[in-house]
Enzyme design. Structure first.
Site, PDB file in Angstrom:
ATOM      1  N   HIS A 286      49.858  41.799  39.798  1.00  0.00           N
ATOM      2  CA  HIS A 286      50.330  40.412  39.802  1.00  0.00           C
ATOM      3  C   HIS A 286      50.514  39.865  38.392  1.00  0.00           C
ATOM      4  CE1 HIS A 286      46.512  38.332  38.668  1.00  0.00           C
ATOM      5  NE2 HIS A 286      46.020  39.498  39.041  1.00  0.00           N
TER       6      HIS A 286
ATOM      7  N   ASP B  90      41.775  38.474  41.634  1.00  0.00           N
ATOM      8  CA  ASP B  90      42.305  37.160  41.273  1.00  0.00           C
ATOM      9  C   ASP B  90      42.497  36.268  42.511  1.00  0.00           C
ATOM     10  OD1 ASP B  90      44.278  35.054  40.528  1.00  0.00           O
ATOM     11  OD2 ASP B  90      44.262  36.121  38.608  1.00  0.00           O
TER      12      ASP B  90
ATOM     13  N   ARG C 206      44.276  33.851  43.052  1.00  0.00           N
ATOM     14  CA  ARG C 206      45.637  33.380  43.330  1.00  0.00           C
ATOM     15  C   ARG C 206      46.481  34.390  44.097  1.00  0.00           C
ATOM     16  NH1 ARG C 206      46.753  32.379  37.110  1.00  0.00           N
ATOM     17  NH2 ARG C 206      45.734  34.428  37.184  1.00  0.00           N
TER      18      ARG C 206
ATOM     19  N   CYS D 146      47.651  38.471  35.026  1.00  0.00           N
ATOM     20  CA  CYS D 146      46.413  39.166  35.405  1.00  0.00           C
ATOM     21  C   CYS D 146      45.409  39.112  34.246  1.00  0.00           C
ATOM     22  CB  CYS D 146      46.711  40.616  35.778  1.00  0.00           C
ATOM     23  SG  CYS D 146      45.224  41.497  36.305  1.00  0.00           S
TER      24      CYS D 146
ATOM     25  N   CYS E  68      44.161  42.858  43.101  1.00  0.00           N
ATOM     26  CA  CYS E  68      43.229  42.331  42.104  1.00  0.00           C
ATOM     27  C   CYS E  68      42.319  41.292  42.770  1.00  0.00           C
ATOM     28  CB  CYS E  68      44.023  41.697  40.974  1.00  0.00           C
ATOM     29  SG  CYS E  68      43.011  41.079  39.605  1.00  0.00           S
TER      30      CYS E  68
HETATM   31 ZN   LIG Z   1      44.452  40.401  38.124  1.00  0.00          ZN
END
Ligand SMILES: [Zn+2]
Length: 209
Positions: free
Chosen positions: A104, A45, A47, A107, A43
């Site tokens: 993850h 993302d 993090r 999300c 993703c």
């Molecule tokens: Zn995500």
């Protein structure tokens, strides 16, 4: 136009502490090209730091990131298939032996999809359109029981990406002949735990050392 100071300083540290001491490796990578051990579809993302999670060195992983680590179906007549182009390059040109779909916790993409089906919001904009890839998502009771409602949706999205990967004829063929293995993983941001889809079809903890 100025880059954020933290990035400029970070780049200086990278040059000094990582690139300079490993100069030989970088020169070799430049001259010999890349032979990554795996493709990772993760993703966007911030993090989810794929190289950090696998403690991977430069050149080790061919990483594709998109919203909610999704794979579209094989659509050769499609228009701008960035994700499919990366998959095609990894499998046919680089001949990666593994593809990992890495989902993850927390999300936002999957949460947006859940909100959409809950509130019955019509699809608008790029993200909503992209997330229609999750329409007809099958959330397994076993996943909900083991990991809770939110994670079960994320695991279902990973399962869906694996199904879509197998809609690519060149992937199915290489998987059948043992040249390619496909994996589904889910990373928990807070605990750091990584669970993997096993041969029996369940997500179980990846053995820690
Ligand atoms: Zn995500």
């Amino acid at each position: 136009m100025t880059l954020p100071k933290s990035l400029v300083e970070g780049y200086r540290r990278f040059l000094r502490d990582q690139h300079a001491p490993e100069r030989g490796r970088y020169i070799q990578l430049a001259e010999l090209g890349q032979t990554p051990a795996a493709m990772v579809i993760a993703c966007c993302d911030a993090r989810v730091d794929v190289s950090a999670i696998f403690d991977a060195e430069p050149g080790a992983l061919f990483i594709l990131r998109n919203v909610a680590n999704l794979v579209p179906p094989f659509e050769p007549e499609g228009m701008y298939h960035g994700t499919s182009a990366a998959i095609e390059f990894a499998v046919l040109a680089l001949q990666v032996p593994h593809i990992i779909v890495l989902g993850h916790s927390h999300c936002g993409g999957v949460a947006a999809y859940r909100a959409k089906i809950r509130d019955k919001v019509p699809a608008q904009g790029f993200i909503a359109r992209w997330l229609t890839l999750l329409d007809n998502l099958k959330v397994l009771e076993a996943d909900t029981f083991a990991y809770g409602d939110e994670a079960a949706f994320e695991l279902a999205a990973i399962r869906s990406s694996l199904v879509q990967l197998r809609s690519f004829p060149f992937i199915r063929k290489r998987e059948e002949t043992g040249l390619l293995s496909i994996h589904g993983l889910h990373f928990d941001i807070a605990s750091g735990s990584l669970i993997a889809l096993d041969d029996a079809g369940s997500f179980t903890a990846l053995a820690a050392a």
